[in-house]
Design an enzyme around this catalytic site. Structure first.
Site, PDB file in Angstrom:
ATOM      1  N   ARG A  87      14.600  41.397  39.970  1.00 46.12           N
ATOM      2  CA  ARG A  87      13.607  40.309  39.878  1.00 46.12           C
ATOM      3  C   ARG A  87      12.217  40.754  40.299  1.00 46.12           C
ATOM      4  O   ARG A  87      11.225  40.356  39.726  1.00 46.12           O
ATOM      5  CB  ARG A  87      14.030  39.160  40.790  1.00 46.12           C
ATOM      6  CG  ARG A  87      15.130  38.298  40.219  1.00 46.12           C
ATOM      7  CD  ARG A  87      15.430  37.175  41.167  1.00 46.12           C
ATOM      8  NE  ARG A  87      14.393  36.142  41.078  1.00 46.12           N
ATOM      9  CZ  ARG A  87      14.518  35.049  40.338  1.00 46.12           C
ATOM     10  NH1 ARG A  87      15.617  34.837  39.662  1.00 46.12           N
ATOM     11  NH2 ARG A  87      13.558  34.157  40.286  1.00 46.12           N
ATOM     12  N   LEU A 121      25.166  47.162  45.941  1.00 46.28           N
ATOM     13  CA  LEU A 121      26.154  48.006  45.258  1.00 46.28           C
ATOM     14  C   LEU A 121      25.462  49.187  44.570  1.00 46.28           C
ATOM     15  O   LEU A 121      25.949  50.325  44.613  1.00 46.28           O
ATOM     16  CB  LEU A 121      26.942  47.183  44.230  1.00 46.28           C
ATOM     17  CG  LEU A 121      28.082  47.948  43.561  1.00 46.28           C
ATOM     18  CD1 LEU A 121      29.241  48.168  44.540  1.00 46.28           C
ATOM     19  CD2 LEU A 121      28.615  47.218  42.324  1.00 46.28           C
ATOM     20  N   ASP A 157      38.139  47.423  38.354  1.00 45.99           N
ATOM     21  CA  ASP A 157      38.922  47.060  39.530  1.00 45.99           C
ATOM     22  C   ASP A 157      38.909  48.343  40.333  1.00 45.99           C
ATOM     23  O   ASP A 157      39.525  49.332  39.928  1.00 45.99           O
ATOM     24  CB  ASP A 157      40.354  46.680  39.138  1.00 45.99           C
ATOM     25  CG  ASP A 157      41.176  46.274  40.352  1.00 45.99           C
ATOM     26  OD1 ASP A 157      41.191  47.052  41.327  1.00 45.99           O
ATOM     27  OD2 ASP A 157      41.792  45.191  40.349  1.00 45.99           O
ATOM     28  N   HIS A 158      38.167  48.394  41.420  1.00 44.31           N
ATOM     29  CA  HIS A 158      37.917  49.705  42.028  1.00 44.31           C
ATOM     30  C   HIS A 158      39.206  50.359  42.551  1.00 44.31           C
ATOM     31  O   HIS A 158      39.243  51.557  42.762  1.00 44.31           O
ATOM     32  CB  HIS A 158      36.810  49.648  43.091  1.00 44.31           C
ATOM     33  CG  HIS A 158      37.245  49.135  44.433  1.00 44.31           C
ATOM     34  ND1 HIS A 158      37.390  47.805  44.705  1.00 44.31           N
ATOM     35  CD2 HIS A 158      37.566  49.782  45.565  1.00 44.31           C
ATOM     36  CE1 HIS A 158      37.780  47.665  45.959  1.00 44.31           C
ATOM     37  NE2 HIS A 158      37.901  48.843  46.514  1.00 44.31           N
ATOM     38  N   LYS A 170      43.743  49.959  58.987  1.00 44.45           N
ATOM     39  CA  LYS A 170      43.325  50.031  57.586  1.00 44.45           C
ATOM     40  C   LYS A 170      44.335  50.921  56.882  1.00 44.45           C
ATOM     41  O   LYS A 170      44.475  52.104  57.223  1.00 44.45           O
ATOM     42  CB  LYS A 170      41.931  50.673  57.507  1.00 44.45           C
ATOM     43  CG  LYS A 170      41.470  51.036  56.112  1.00 44.45           C
ATOM     44  CD  LYS A 170      41.016  49.823  55.330  1.00 44.45           C
ATOM     45  CE  LYS A 170      40.630  50.189  53.892  1.00 44.45           C
ATOM     46  NZ  LYS A 170      40.460  49.003  53.049  1.00 44.45           N
ATOM     47  N   HIS A 186      43.612  43.563  42.789  1.00 45.09           N
ATOM     48  CA  HIS A 186      44.046  44.879  43.285  1.00 45.09           C
ATOM     49  C   HIS A 186      45.564  44.979  43.486  1.00 45.09           C
ATOM     50  O   HIS A 186      46.187  45.961  43.102  1.00 45.09           O
ATOM     51  CB  HIS A 186      43.375  45.216  44.623  1.00 45.09           C
ATOM     52  CG  HIS A 186      41.887  45.061  44.616  1.00 45.09           C
ATOM     53  ND1 HIS A 186      41.115  45.434  43.539  1.00 45.09           N
ATOM     54  CD2 HIS A 186      41.009  44.595  45.550  1.00 45.09           C
ATOM     55  CE1 HIS A 186      39.838  45.196  43.825  1.00 45.09           C
ATOM     56  NE2 HIS A 186      39.752  44.680  45.030  1.00 45.09           N
TER      57      HIS A 186
END
Ligand code: BG6
Length: 488
Positions: free
Chosen positions: A44, A15, A179-180, A347, A242
């Protein structure tokens, strides 16, 4: 904007690479970051500051919406980045992190405003938050903010537990839950389009609206996320967050003034008035599906059960449709239909508002019928608003014809959701972040559905990949005399 330090947990992850670094870079180019800022990446593995900076540079070259080339601007942007190796379980790592943060703050002469962005697995949220507190990283004279992204819990109980833990280290107004979908242009635009237009407000109610349909269909399958998705399904992955956020944004009432607090209060009220679906009624109001093999854009794709990493007998939902009612004066009797699924024909994320049609028989003497007016708000991949009205076709003996009025699609390169949301969080504007109330009420609404799914009280319909989902989702609307409109 006040100078600050952006502390990024998960800085070597996907991300960060695809979204967060490019978003910061584009904000920088637009002058939307403070004039002096510091970014500390955490992960890490051991990395030098220089290697980290070149990784950031590479991700910007590859993923920025503005094409990036080596330039003095890019060099100066990258010079703000430092790296610190951190094992999230080790308190001493947070103490050395604090040293680095403070060193940079005094080097740059900036106040101790700190934004902690947790781009990590959600089961680490509470551990990291409590270590931020214990180490002193969170004891600032300036502001501190915590940015996290769903999933917030796995069900109502775990969401409450997580929130309880987070609230020991951060106040509610310091927590920015991404919440994109709330970062999408057209979802943000709903606020103004619906609330600030008297013409729309006048018809935005049960007198004029017959039903509202909210769809988020995807062509992709489970992709490389079998481990997560097989435990979540469409209900947790899309509906709880969403889809319900889009419902709130569409249905909220007009406040007397627009601000983060009033918008959130209105959204909360919608959730409070959303009629609960008792477990015994889930099967009547919710349709669940799972994709079978099929083809998407001419390419054969496997069934969900044959995807790598999916349990052979999985009864996970990759499609959910539901009928919802908001029991308030504005919406009483207006069904809201929502549906989302993977491996569907196209989509497309959109909201279709079907208006009542009292003029249907106006042309009955000519054996013609008017169509109901429709308002279509396309969210993704197109971003536009269309009105479908009745008109007269003067070239064809004046018969009724559909007139479509489209908003001009903006051809400009629009900022991405993450850019908008990071910018808002840096400014302390929480309008387009999910408040705990909304999250809790959403889980509360979804919980009986989770229970009914888990107990197999709801049929699991298979649907062919590349279709519009199970036939059964048509039934939901037929009961009120409607159908899904404008299928791609
Ligand atoms: C994510 C889900 O939140 O949203 C994914 O976890 C889904 O499963 C994605 O594919 C859809 O987002 P968008 O912006 O492509 O509609």
């Amino acid at each position: 904007m006040e100078s600050m330090t952006f502390v990024l947990f998960g800085a070597t992850g996907d991300l960060a690479k695809r979204k967060i670094f490019p978003a910061l870079y584009n904000l920088y180019l637009e002058g939307k970051l403070p004039s002096t800022f510091s970014v500390i990446g955490l992960g890490r593995r051991e990395l030098s500051h220089e290697t980290f900076q070149s990784n950031v540079e590479r991700s910007i070259m590859e993923f920025s919406r503005r094409q990036a080339t080596p330039s003095p601007e890019l060099t100066s942007f990258l010079s703000a980045f430092r790296y610190h190796p951190l094992d999230v379980t080790r308190p001493e790592d947070y103490r050395t992190l604090l040293q680095l943060v403070q060193e940079r703050e005094s080097e740059l002469g900036i106040p101790d405003n700190r934004m902690f962005y947790l781009s990590v697995a959600p089961d680490l949220f509470d551990l990291i938050a409590s270590n931020i507190k214990a180490s002193g990283l969170g004891s600032t004279r300036g502001w501190k903010r915590l940015v996290i992204e769903k999933p917030f819990g796995h069900d109502l109980a775990s969401a409450r537990e997580l929130n309880e833990k987070l609230s020991k280290s951060f106040e509610e107004d310091e927590v920015y839950r991404i919440d994109h979908y709330l970062g999408k242009t057209m979802v943000q635009n709903l606020e103004t389009f619906v609330l600030a237009n008297p013409v729309i407000q006048a018809v935005w109610n049960k007198e004029h609206i017959a039903n509202i349909q909210i769809t988020a269909s995807e062509t992709v399958g489970v992709e490389e996320r079998a481990g997560y998705y097989d435990q979540s399904g469409a209900i947790r992955d899309m509906i709880q967050n969403h889809m319900l956020q889009m419902l709130m944004m569409t249905a909220m009432h007009q406040p007397t003034q627009i601000s983060a607090a009033t918008i959130r209060a209105q959204k909360k009220q919608i959730m409070e008035n959303l009629r609960p679906v008792p477990r015994a009624e889930v099967a009547k109001n919710v349709v669940r599906g799972q994709y079978a093999a099929g083809s998407i854009q001419g390419k054969a794709v496997p069934a969900y059960l044959d995807e790598p990493g999916i349990e052979a007998a999985s009864r996970n939902d990759t499609f959910v449709a539901a009928r919802l009612w908001i029991d308030d004066e504005k919406w009483k009797g207006v069904p809201f239909y929502i549906r989302t699924g993977k491996r569907l024909a196209a989509k497309s994320t959109r909201i279709v508002v079907e208006f009542k049609n009292p003029t249907e028989h106006l042309y009955a003497h000519r054996n013609e019928q008017t169509s109901p007016n429709l308002l279509v708000i396309e969210i993704n991949p197109n971003e536009k608003i269309s009105f479908l009205l009745n008109g007269k076709n003067v070239l064809n003996e004046g018969v009724l014809d559909e007139v479509r009025m489209d908003s001009q699609g903006d051809k400009k390169q629009l900022p991405e959701a993450y850019e908008r949301l990071i910018y808002d969080a840096l400014q302390g504007d929480s309008t387009f972040f999910a408040h705990w109330n909304e999250v809790e009420l959403s889980w509360q609404w979804v919980q009986p559905i989770l229970d009914a799914f888990a107990a197999n009280e709801v049929p699991l319909h298979t649907y062919e990949a590349g279709s519009n989902g199970p036939e059964a989702s048509e039934r939901l609307l037929k009961e009120e005399g409607f159908e899904w409109l404008l299928d791609p």
